[in-house]
Scaffold this active site. Structure first.
Site, PDB file in Angstrom:
ATOM      1  N   CYS A  54       0.118   2.300  -5.010  1.00 45.93           N
ATOM      2  CA  CYS A  54      -0.795   3.359  -5.442  1.00 45.93           C
ATOM      3  C   CYS A  54      -0.203   4.725  -5.122  1.00 45.93           C
ATOM      4  CB  CYS A  54      -2.135   3.189  -4.734  1.00 45.93           C
ATOM      5  SG  CYS A  54      -3.355   4.440  -5.180  1.00 45.93           S
ATOM      6  N   HIS A  85       0.839  -1.192   0.000  1.00 45.57           N
ATOM      7  CA  HIS A  85       0.000   0.000   0.000  1.00 45.57           C
ATOM      8  C   HIS A  85       0.879   1.250   0.000  1.00 45.57           C
ATOM      9  CE1 HIS A  85      -3.941  -1.745   0.316  1.00 45.57           C
ATOM     10  NE2 HIS A  85      -3.610  -2.467   1.375  1.00 45.57           N
TER      11      HIS A  85
END
Length: 835
Positions: free
Chosen positions: A463, A414
């Site tokens: 991301c 993440h």
């Protein structure tokens, strides 16, 4: 016996029919067989395939067992492995039947070859077979049986050769009712004019290559098939070479390598020879690319802290597979650039405490690790790190950087981006995380450039969406123009972008991020690293699945033509190079194999293998047991709370059942000496020596009650646990825990450190010259070297105790069962999760 290596497809219709009936039951039948064969990943059956088998009972002539056997035959399952699985199931009736059938199978090992000769010459046709004792041979010319004295022998001799001998010949081999025929061989006449051979009468050229192998481009997991054929008298023999190294196990005219990996790329040629002559085939080039992603199912993910799962299947008729391109351009000119060393840190975070778990990082880190090791990188690969462990790991990595060193850092997990700065999210980040809970990528880049390295590559597979919970503006230092930094994002960011997302491809047990799916195709190319990454970006842009959804963004101030494939050149007596070797080696030492002697007379062996730098597999084997003990097994328990162990998957009979998808055995373990496997994760959190208990469960022949003996075991601090990554590191200072500053190395040439390292003495004395801390003593012959072969995690073994089973090795690519002829199934998989 050779017949046992044949495929299940070699069984006759009657044998398959009878075996199917034996397997069509619920207690010890086809479902149990499907579970047993899944020990080898390529034979693993999905739920859809098992359902298809079970639905066969709805048909009057249907058979679930037959459907399963057909599936195994399509995957080239050998009879030897089938017998092994039947023993594991304890299906005695099927085992006895197949064993008898295999013993009666006939397999031709030497086929007759077509030959040319002149009238009056001599031709010998040879056919040999393996099988039960008492095989009989019979030769035919066309439909006419040959009644000569050699017509019923393995070698048919035609001498002196007459016109009547010209024609096609075949040999029949039989044993009772079992019959098999050889290939046809053509005997033809030629005129003696133009004869170039005087060594062998009756031959025009002695040996002539009639079919040349051809260059090929295949995908990882596919089957490589090369063929070379020759007409010769006496019959020709064949020997294949790969990159000028003989392939001793391939001595037929057809070279077949199932489930190829990047290790199989290169040049091939075949040596053809007989008693009098020798010829070489043409040299062909085999290119290995990634597996095809045609008909793949990609699931969209948002790799941000506020991620939610979004289901979107993108497979369809408009998607075309990636085409493996052969490099037709001439090789580039010789380069002047080189590295003084190569180091890499790969981090994959999957099991987040407060965010959606991820599936791809384990496969991505594994793939990239193997490819970097092929280019002589010293790789540390870590899974599931919290904030402190990530900070310590990065600090240790920065300490290995030095002038001229090539450094590569890869992160999959993440992440988010705020105000131009990117942040890597550790697994323990809170639900509303800010920059205080994460690692700033730009700060790491600033510290990397201070090392004056030859090349810095930072790849972020995460991301880059905005984190609305974080309004802190981090101000890192400025990057220098000459820092030789290449910075790559797997996802493109833009202010108005709401789809700054990445993808992973879902398979039966493992997942691949789309970035690594494309990168592994190019990363070993001998090109400037920015050129290589540009090609990766172009490949992603041409793929219909990712076009407009995910794009690779590059930032670089690299002005020199530096490549990840550049050679390492260091001074013969470089103290800093030896220090890096030692530092890397200390973090990759496995415990030595142990042999435990129990009071009852049972001897148990403990072995160790590394899957990642912080993931280890322990296996137990029973080496000896008294005759009065009818059954026994050794199980491991009482592990410290620091490490992570799935109790439901501990002490399993196969690596797959133990949760280990990336270590494979080259051959199934011997059923006479079974092993139990336990997988240990999170070794970086181990604060003390690893201790556990070996529990021996055994039963005597005259007793029904099971007896238990226990022995405590201590194996020290294995692998990366020695670096104490759980301890804080002072900012911009060397670690007092496990490292030293290479910047401050001021060691005269041929220092005591290097002499100690080279002499094979204790490495501790040299280590303490630069860091006055107590260290566990390691001798250099205990430490893995920094060579390419040593970069591959190995199993510790005691050859003097046990040498039958094959060692555990790390596969060069995903297990063939996961990467070969498998469509990506969206419907069979968990949803794609956000990074």
């Amino acid at each position: 016996m050779e017949a046992s290596r044949m495929s299940i497809g070699a069984l006759s219709e009657d044998v398959v029919k009878r075996l199917s009936k034996m397997l069509d039951n619920s207690t010890c039948g086809w479902r149990q067989l499907a579970s047993a064969v899944s020990e080898q990943p390529k034979f693993f059956c999905s739920e859809r395939e098992l359902t298809s088998c079970s639905l066969q009972v709805l048909s009057a002539t249907g058979s679930p067992g037959r459907t399963l056997l057909a599936c195994l035959a399509d995957r080239s399952c050998s009879l030897d492995f089938l017998l092994y699985c039947l023993r594991k199931m304890d299906h005695r009736e099927a085992l006895q039947y197949i064993s008898t059938t295999v013993a009666e199978l006939i397999q031709i090992t030497v086929q007759p070859q077509s030959q040319q000769s002149r009238v009056g010459g001599r031709v010998v046709l040879t056919c040999r077979a393996s099988g039960p004792p008492g095989l009989s041979y019979q030769w035919f010319r066309g439909k006419e049986e040959i009644s000569d004295e050699t017509g019923s022998t393995p070698e048919l001799v035609l001498c002196p050769l007459a016109l009547v001998h010209q024609g096609h010949y075949i040999c029949r081999v039989n044993h009772g009712e079992n019959v098999i025929f050889s290939h046809w061989a053509h005997v033809q006449f030629v005129h003696s004019a133009g004869c170039s051979s005087t060594l062998f009468p009756g031959s025009v050229s002695g040996l002539l290559v009639t079919h040349q192998p051809r260059s090929q481009a295949v995908s990882e997991g596919d089957t490589l098939l090369l063929e070379c054929n020759a007409e010769a008298n006496p019959p020709a023999q064949y020997e294949w070479y790969h990159n000028m190294v003989p392939m001793k196990q391939h001595k037929t005219r057809t070279l077949k390598i199932p489930c190829v990996t990047t290790a199989n790329r290169g040049q091939y040629r075949c040596k053809v020879f007989n008693l009098y002559h020798e010829e070489w085939s043409e040299t062909v080039t085999v290119t290995i690319g990634p597996s095809s992603i045609v008909d793949a199912s990609w699931v969209e993910l948002d790799r941000g802290p506020d991620s939610q799962e979004v289901h979107r299947s993108t497979c369809g008729p408009g998607i075309h597979p990636l085409q493996v391109q052969q490099m037709a351009n001439p090789p580039p000119p010789a380069k002047n650039f080189y590295a003084t060393d190569k180091v890499a840190l790969l981090i994959g975070n999957m099991n987040y405490l407060h965010y959606t778990p991820l599936g791809a990082p384990i496969a991505d880190v594994h793939e990239l690790t193997n490819q970097l090791r092929q280019m002589d990188f010293k790789v540390v690969s870590l899974l599931d790190l919290n904030w402190q462990e990530m900070h310590s790991a990065v600090t240790e990595f920065l300490l290995l950087l030095d002038k001229g060193v090539y450094g590569l850092l890869y992160f999959a997990g993440h992440g988010y981006e705020n105000y131009g700065n990117s942040f890597m999210v550790p697994i323990d980040a809170p639900a509303s995380c800010t920059s205080e809970h994460c690692l700033c990528v730009q700060n790491i880049l600033t510290r990397m450039q201070e090392k004056k390295t030859g090349l810095n590559v930072f790849l972020m597979d995460m991301c880059r969406k905005r984190n609305l919970n974080d309004d802190i503006i981090v101000q890192p230092g400025l990057l220098k123009v000459t820092a030789n930094i290449v910075f790559g994002y797997a996802t493109l960011w833009c202010f108005r972008c709401v789809d700054a997302e990445a993808f992973e491809v879902k398979r039966e047990e493992v997942s691949n991020g789309i970035f690594i799916s494309f990168l592994k195709r190019r990363v070993c190319e001998d090109e400037k690293v920015t050129v290589m990454l540009d090609r990766v970006a172009e490949d992603m842009g041409r793929c219909a699945i990712t076009r407009g959804r995910q794009a690779l963004e590059l930032r670089s101030n690299l002005s020199e033509r530096r490549s990840l494939t550049d050679q390492i050149q260091t001074q013969e007596c470089s103290a800093s190079y030896s220090a890096r070797n030692l530092q890397w080696a200390v973090a990759h030492v496995l415990p030595q194999s142990l042999c435990l002697q129990f009071d009852c007379g049972v001897k148990v062996q403990l072995g160790f293998a590394a899957e990642f730098s912080n993931v280890m597999v322990i296996y137990t084997r029973i080496l000896e047991k008294p005759n009065e003990i009818v059954s026994c097994c050794a199980q491991l328990t009482d592990f410290p709370e620091d490490v992570d162990i799935d109790l439901k998957k501990s002490n399993q009979e196969s690596l797959l059942e133990a949760g280990c998808l990336l270590l494979i055995t080259e051959n199934p373990s011997s059923p006479e000496v079974p092993s139990l496997y336990t997988r240990i994760r999170g070794l970086q959190r181990l604060r003390k020596e690893l201790t556990f208990t070996t529990c021996l469960h055994y039963t005597y022949s005259n007793m029904d009650e099971e007896v238990l003996e226990r022995q405590p075991v201590t194996v020290g601090k294995p692998l990366v646990s020695k670096l104490n990554l759980h301890e804080p590191r002072p900012p911009r200072a060397f670690s007092a825990s496990s490292s030293f500053s290479l910047d401050s190395f001021n060691v005269p040439e041929c220092s005591d450190f290097t002499e100690t390292f080279a002499s094979g003495g204790s490495a501790t004395s040299a280590w303490s010259c630069y860091e006055q801390t107590d260290r566990e003593s390691y001798t250099t012959d205990q430490l893995p070297t920094s060579s390419r072969s040593a970069n591959i995690p190995e199993e510790t073994e005691s050859p003097e105790l046990f040498d039958a089973p094959q060692p555990l090795v790390t596969s060069k690519s995903l297990p063939c069962g996961q990467d070969n002829d498998t469509n990506y199934k969206f419907s069979d998989m968990d949803n794609f999760n956000s990074y």
